[in-house]
Design a protein around this motif. Structure first.
Motif, PDB file in Angstrom:
ATOM      1  N   MET A 243     -33.728  28.904  -6.222  1.00  0.00           N
ATOM      2  CA  MET A 243     -33.037  28.299  -5.085  1.00  0.00           C
ATOM      3  C   MET A 243     -34.320  28.313  -3.905  1.00  0.00           C
ATOM      4  O   MET A 243     -34.312  27.077  -3.382  1.00  0.00           O
ATOM      5  N   CYS A 244     -34.861  29.077  -3.606  1.00  0.00           N
ATOM      6  CA  CYS A 244     -36.059  29.068  -2.468  1.00  0.00           C
ATOM      7  C   CYS A 244     -36.975  27.896  -2.828  1.00  0.00           C
ATOM      8  O   CYS A 244     -37.425  27.125  -2.097  1.00  0.00           O
ATOM      9  N   GLU A 245     -37.848  28.079  -4.210  1.00  0.00           N
ATOM     10  CA  GLU A 245     -38.569  27.063  -4.617  1.00  0.00           C
ATOM     11  C   GLU A 245     -38.031  25.855  -4.728  1.00  0.00           C
ATOM     12  O   GLU A 245     -38.693  24.650  -4.269  1.00  0.00           O
ATOM     13  N   ALA A 246     -36.804  25.457  -5.024  1.00  0.00           N
ATOM     14  CA  ALA A 246     -36.003  24.021  -4.903  1.00  0.00           C
ATOM     15  C   ALA A 246     -35.883  23.323  -3.505  1.00  0.00           C
ATOM     16  O   ALA A 246     -36.251  22.493  -3.454  1.00  0.00           O
ATOM     17  N   MET A 247     -35.844  24.507  -2.555  1.00  0.00           N
ATOM     18  CA  MET A 247     -35.746  24.043  -1.429  1.00  0.00           C
ATOM     19  C   MET A 247     -37.065  23.881  -0.335  1.00  0.00           C
ATOM     20  O   MET A 247     -37.335  23.158   0.510  1.00  0.00           O
TER      21      MET A 247
ATOM     22  N   ASP B 282     -41.860  25.346  11.167  1.00  0.00           N
ATOM     23  CA  ASP B 282     -41.174  25.089   9.886  1.00  0.00           C
ATOM     24  C   ASP B 282     -40.108  26.112   9.732  1.00  0.00           C
ATOM     25  O   ASP B 282     -39.356  26.484   8.699  1.00  0.00           O
ATOM     26  N   ARG B 283     -39.826  27.114  10.691  1.00  0.00           N
ATOM     27  CA  ARG B 283     -38.714  27.950  10.884  1.00  0.00           C
ATOM     28  C   ARG B 283     -37.393  27.523  10.344  1.00  0.00           C
ATOM     29  O   ARG B 283     -36.804  28.495   9.409  1.00  0.00           O
ATOM     30  N   GLN B 284     -36.737  26.512  10.695  1.00  0.00           N
ATOM     31  CA  GLN B 284     -35.377  26.136  10.149  1.00  0.00           C
ATOM     32  C   GLN B 284     -35.509  25.840   8.889  1.00  0.00           C
ATOM     33  O   GLN B 284     -34.723  26.134   8.192  1.00  0.00           O
ATOM     34  N   PHE B 285     -36.617  25.286   8.289  1.00  0.00           N
ATOM     35  CA  PHE B 285     -36.797  24.766   6.908  1.00  0.00           C
ATOM     36  C   PHE B 285     -36.994  25.992   6.088  1.00  0.00           C
ATOM     37  O   PHE B 285     -36.024  26.159   5.067  1.00  0.00           O
ATOM     38  N   VAL B 286     -37.686  27.088   6.441  1.00  0.00           N
ATOM     39  CA  VAL B 286     -37.974  28.419   5.702  1.00  0.00           C
ATOM     40  C   VAL B 286     -36.657  29.055   5.737  1.00  0.00           C
ATOM     41  O   VAL B 286     -36.298  29.844   4.857  1.00  0.00           O
TER      42      VAL B 286
ATOM     43  N   ALA C  45     -30.583  30.699   1.345  1.00  0.00           N
ATOM     44  CA  ALA C  45     -30.103  29.946  -0.203  1.00  0.00           C
ATOM     45  C   ALA C  45     -30.329  30.815  -1.068  1.00  0.00           C
ATOM     46  O   ALA C  45     -29.551  30.900  -2.207  1.00  0.00           O
ATOM     47  N   CYS C  46     -31.079  32.161  -0.967  1.00  0.00           N
ATOM     48  CA  CYS C  46     -31.358  33.081  -2.304  1.00  0.00           C
ATOM     49  C   CYS C  46     -29.848  33.655  -2.663  1.00  0.00           C
ATOM     50  O   CYS C  46     -29.231  34.656  -1.498  1.00  0.00           O
TER      51      CYS C  46
END
Length: 63
Positions: A15-19, A43-47, A53-54
């Motif tokens: 999930m992390c890789e997909a996002m 990039d905080r919000q994105f990360v 999502a994990c």
């Protein structure tokens, strides 16, 4: 901010890789690799969304 991965919890679901594939990659061994442990604050919000999502809570942010 620092990304911390608990490799013992990781189930390689991706999930992390997909996002956020510029920060995470699930290796051939089925365990997440953090590609950039200290991403820019911009990039905080994105990360953070990718970490949350994990489904097995194998990722967290410090700082």
């Amino acid at each position: 901010m620092k990304i911390v991965a608990d490799h013992g919890k990781c189930e390689g679901l991706g999930m992390c890789e997909a996002m956020a594939d510029q920060f995470f990659e699930v290796g051939d061994d089925g365990v997440v690799q953090v590609l950039d442990e200290t991403p820019p604050e911009a990039d905080r919000q994105f990360v953070d969304a990718a970490v949350r999502a994990c489904p097995v809570a194998a990722l967290r942010l410090q700082g």
